[in-house]
Design a protein around this motif. Sequence first.
Motif, PDB file in Angstrom:
ATOM      1  N   PRO A 193     -12.363  10.162   3.179  1.00 42.02           N
ATOM      2  CA  PRO A 193     -11.224   9.233   3.085  1.00 42.02           C
ATOM      3  C   PRO A 193      -9.981   9.718   3.814  1.00 42.02           C
ATOM      4  O   PRO A 193      -9.072   8.925   4.066  1.00 42.02           O
ATOM      5  N   SER A 194      -9.916  11.009   4.148  1.00 41.49           N
ATOM      6  CA  SER A 194      -8.783  11.532   4.913  1.00 41.49           C
ATOM      7  C   SER A 194      -9.286  12.531   5.938  1.00 41.49           C
ATOM      8  O   SER A 194     -10.287  13.210   5.728  1.00 41.49           O
ATOM      9  N   VAL A 228       0.608   5.339  -0.208  1.00 39.08           N
ATOM     10  CA  VAL A 228      -0.335   6.466  -0.133  1.00 39.08           C
ATOM     11  C   VAL A 228       0.242   7.739  -0.741  1.00 39.08           C
ATOM     12  O   VAL A 228      -0.403   8.789  -0.696  1.00 39.08           O
ATOM     13  N   GLY A 233      -6.434  -1.737  -0.688  1.00 38.47           N
ATOM     14  CA  GLY A 233      -5.524  -0.600  -0.773  1.00 38.47           C
ATOM     15  C   GLY A 233      -6.200   0.677  -1.233  1.00 38.47           C
ATOM     16  O   GLY A 233      -5.519   1.686  -1.462  1.00 38.47           O
ATOM     17  N   LEU A 234      -7.530   0.677  -1.347  1.00 36.99           N
ATOM     18  CA  LEU A 234      -8.285   1.850  -1.789  1.00 36.99           C
ATOM     19  C   LEU A 234      -8.941   2.535  -0.593  1.00 36.99           C
ATOM     20  O   LEU A 234      -8.924   2.012   0.528  1.00 36.99           O
ATOM     21  N   ASN A 235      -9.518   3.719  -0.846  1.00 30.52           N
ATOM     22  CA  ASN A 235     -10.240   4.402   0.212  1.00 30.52           C
ATOM     23  C   ASN A 235     -11.331   3.492   0.774  1.00 30.52           C
ATOM     24  O   ASN A 235     -12.014   2.792   0.027  1.00 30.52           O
ATOM     25  N   HIS A 236     -11.495   3.526   2.088  1.00 26.15           N
ATOM     26  CA  HIS A 236     -12.463   2.621   2.700  1.00 26.15           C
ATOM     27  C   HIS A 236     -13.879   3.017   2.300  1.00 26.15           C
ATOM     28  O   HIS A 236     -14.265   4.180   2.410  1.00 26.15           O
ATOM     29  N   ARG A 268      -5.224   8.830   6.744  1.00 22.35           N
ATOM     30  CA  ARG A 268      -5.873   8.224   5.575  1.00 22.35           C
ATOM     31  C   ARG A 268      -6.609   6.959   6.009  1.00 22.35           C
ATOM     32  O   ARG A 268      -6.036   6.117   6.700  1.00 22.35           O
ATOM     33  N   ILE A 293       0.861  -1.188   0.000  1.00 22.62           N
ATOM     34  CA  ILE A 293       0.000   0.000   0.000  1.00 22.62           C
ATOM     35  C   ILE A 293       0.890   1.229   0.000  1.00 22.62           C
ATOM     36  O   ILE A 293       1.706   1.423   0.909  1.00 22.62           O
ATOM     37  N   ILE A 295      -8.109   3.599   4.810  1.00 17.76           N
ATOM     38  CA  ILE A 295      -7.913   2.737   3.648  1.00 17.76           C
ATOM     39  C   ILE A 295      -8.434   1.336   3.960  1.00 17.76           C
ATOM     40  O   ILE A 295      -8.278   0.826   5.070  1.00 17.76           O
ATOM     41  N   GLN A 296      -9.053   0.723   2.956  1.00 17.11           N
ATOM     42  CA  GLN A 296      -9.462  -0.668   3.075  1.00 17.11           C
ATOM     43  C   GLN A 296      -8.229  -1.536   2.858  1.00 17.11           C
ATOM     44  O   GLN A 296      -7.596  -1.500   1.796  1.00 17.11           O
TER      45      GLN A 296
END
Length: 639
Positions: A198-199, A147, A189-192, A182, A145, A184-185
Motif C-alpha cells: 500500500p505504500s 492520509v 479512500g482505503l488502500n488499493h 501511498r 481523503i 489508495i482507491q
Amino acid sequence: MSLLDLSQELLVHIFSYLDYRDLQVCRSLNKPIHGLIQKSILLQYSMQLELYGYDDNPSCPLVIVDKLRQLRQQETSWSRLDFEKERNIRIPFNPSSIYDLTDGVLLLGESTSGIQTGADAVRWTRLSRLLAKENAPSNVLWDRIDVGAHIIDVGLAVDEHDLIVVATDRETDDNKTDFELRLIQLSTGLNHPLAAKPSIALATIPAAPQTLAGQCSVCIEIIGDLLCFLFHYPAGSTNPPAMFEVYNWKTGQCLEIRGLDSPTYSTFSFLSPNVIALPNCTENTIELCRIESTSIDTPPRQLRTSCVLQLPNLGQDHSIAQVTCRSEPKMTKTTRSATAFRSSEPFHLRPEDAVVIFNVMTHDSHGFHECLTLIVHSAALLKILDSHSVVPFPTAPLSPLCQPQERTLECSPAPTDQSAQPPAPRLLWAEWGPKVCRWLEASFGASRWITTTCGQRYVTVEEDPIDDDQMRSTIVVYDFNPHNVRRLAAQHRKRRRYFRGYRHVDLSEAIPLAALGVDAAAGATQIVPPPTAIGQEGGLPGPTLARLDHTSLIPFTDPTTRVIGQIQCETTELMAGYAMQYRIFDEPVRTSLPFAQLSSYKTFAYGAVLLDRNMVIGVKLNDADDIKELVVHVIKRGV
C-alpha cells in the motif's frame, strides 16, 4: 455469387471492420455500395467517430442513431463555442496549490495547517455530481481523503484503476523525514486492493519536515501497471538530487531508474504505454525514452533515452527555467475496469489522436520572463521515435546494495556502464519540428495550469484589450483535429464567397446539415474526401489533413454565438513582430501544424481555464492565487 448477393445486414457487418479510408474506397466502387454506406447509421457513426477522434462506449445505453446525433451536435457546438448556461461552483473549503482534472473527476488539495505548499488532505468530486446537485451539502458533493501526513502532490488513474497515488513526507520518531508514495482507491479512500504494497518508501532525509517545506516536488503518472514519478528532493539531501523511477504499482517492484540533475528536468508525459517525453531544460531538448523492462524478478535497470529532439536554439541571454507537459487522455494497453467510475458517455476521446502540450517558461539576463506553448500530436512524436530510435544493448541491473526505497544522504544508486550503449540519435529542430508542431505565445499566469488540453483541443485565456482595466479575458479554444480544420475552412470559405456575390455557391455543402435542420439519420450527410498526409513532400511524420485549396488564413464570426475565429493553415513565424535581439530564440521559428482558433465574444473574470471532455471550466482565484470558485461551461449536444 457476388458480394452484392449478400444481405444488406451482412454487408454492413463486414464493412464495419473497415476504417474511414477503406470505406471511402468502397463507396467509389458502385452505386449500390455507395448507397448502402451512405444510408447505414452504423457505418456513418463509425466514420464520424474516426473523423472526430472518438471511440464508441459500449456501456452507454443509447442506440446508435442517438449517439450519432449527439456526436454531430457536440462537434457543431464546439465549432461555435455554443455552451449550456454556465454554472458557478463555490469551493467550500480552503484549497491549496494541488489540483488535478481528468476523466470527469476534479481533485483539489485542502489546507488546514496553514503550510503554504502541498496539502493536508485532498478533496475530490465528479463534475457531473457537482452540476446535478449544485445546492447539496459540501460533504455530499466532495469526498475527503486524509492520509495522516503532509501531501506533496498526487497522481490519478481514475477510469482505468480507481487509483490515486499520494506523495507524502512524514516525520519519524527520530526527527527525520520519510518520503513515501501511498496507493489508495479513490472511491473508498482505503488502500488499493490490487496493490501488494500500500505504500512505496522512497527516501529518508535526516531533517524534520518543517525545515524541508517547499523544497521538494514530484510529478506522477500512471498507465496500466506502470507507475512513473520524477521526484526532486531537497537540495543537498540526496545524490543525485532528483530521481526518475518506474514501478509496477501492483507488485511494488522498481523496474527502471535514472538519477537526474535537479534543475534539468521538471516534468514528463506518457506518449504511449511504454514511451515518455522528458523535457530537458538545460540541453533545450525533449528526450523520448522507452520503458523496456517489464520483469519484476530482476533488479531495476537504467532508464535510457531512445531519441533526442532538439528545440530551436535559444538566444544568447535566454534560458529555460521550467517545462511542463501533458497529454490527455492517456493511451493504455489495458481495458478500463474501474467499476466505480464506469462512464455512461456515448463516446470517449481516442488517446491515439491526442496532442501533447509543452509549456516552456523562459527568462533572460534582465529578469524578464516569457512563456511559450509547443503543441504537437503524440502520434507524430511516436512516428519520429520509430523512425530514428536505435535498439539498445541489454544493460546491467543496478547494484542491489542500494535499492530505491533505502536511499539516504549517504546512499545513491550505483552507476551503470553506458559506454557500450549506442548514443541516442539527436534530431535538429529543422529536421523534425516545423511541419508537425505549432508554437503559440502564452501568458505566464495561464501557463501555471496544465490541465488545458483534452484530445486534440487546447484552451487558454487572453486578456481583452477593451476590458483590460477590469482584468477581463476571453476564452480561446484551439482545435488541432485535421478534419475539423478542413470542415470549418470549407464552411467559412464558401460562406464568404456566397456573401460576396457568388450566388452559384451551394451553402449546404459548406454548412453542417445538422445545423440547417436536416435529418442526419436520413443519410443526407456530406462526407469530406479522404485526408492526405501532412509533410509528404519532406517525408516528415505528422497527422493527416485534406488539402485546403486556396486557403491560408480564414477569419470568421459566428452569427449566433458571435464567436470570433480563424482557421490557420499556413506556416507562421513565432514572435514575428519582435526584432531578433528581443526574441527568445536566435533563429526564425516557423511552424505549420494547422488549427482552428475560436475566441468567445463574452469576457470573463477568469485567471485561467481548464478543459475536460465536453466542458470548459473557468477558474476564479483568491488573493493567494488558489481556486476560490469554478464556472463550468458545458458544450451543447442535445438530448
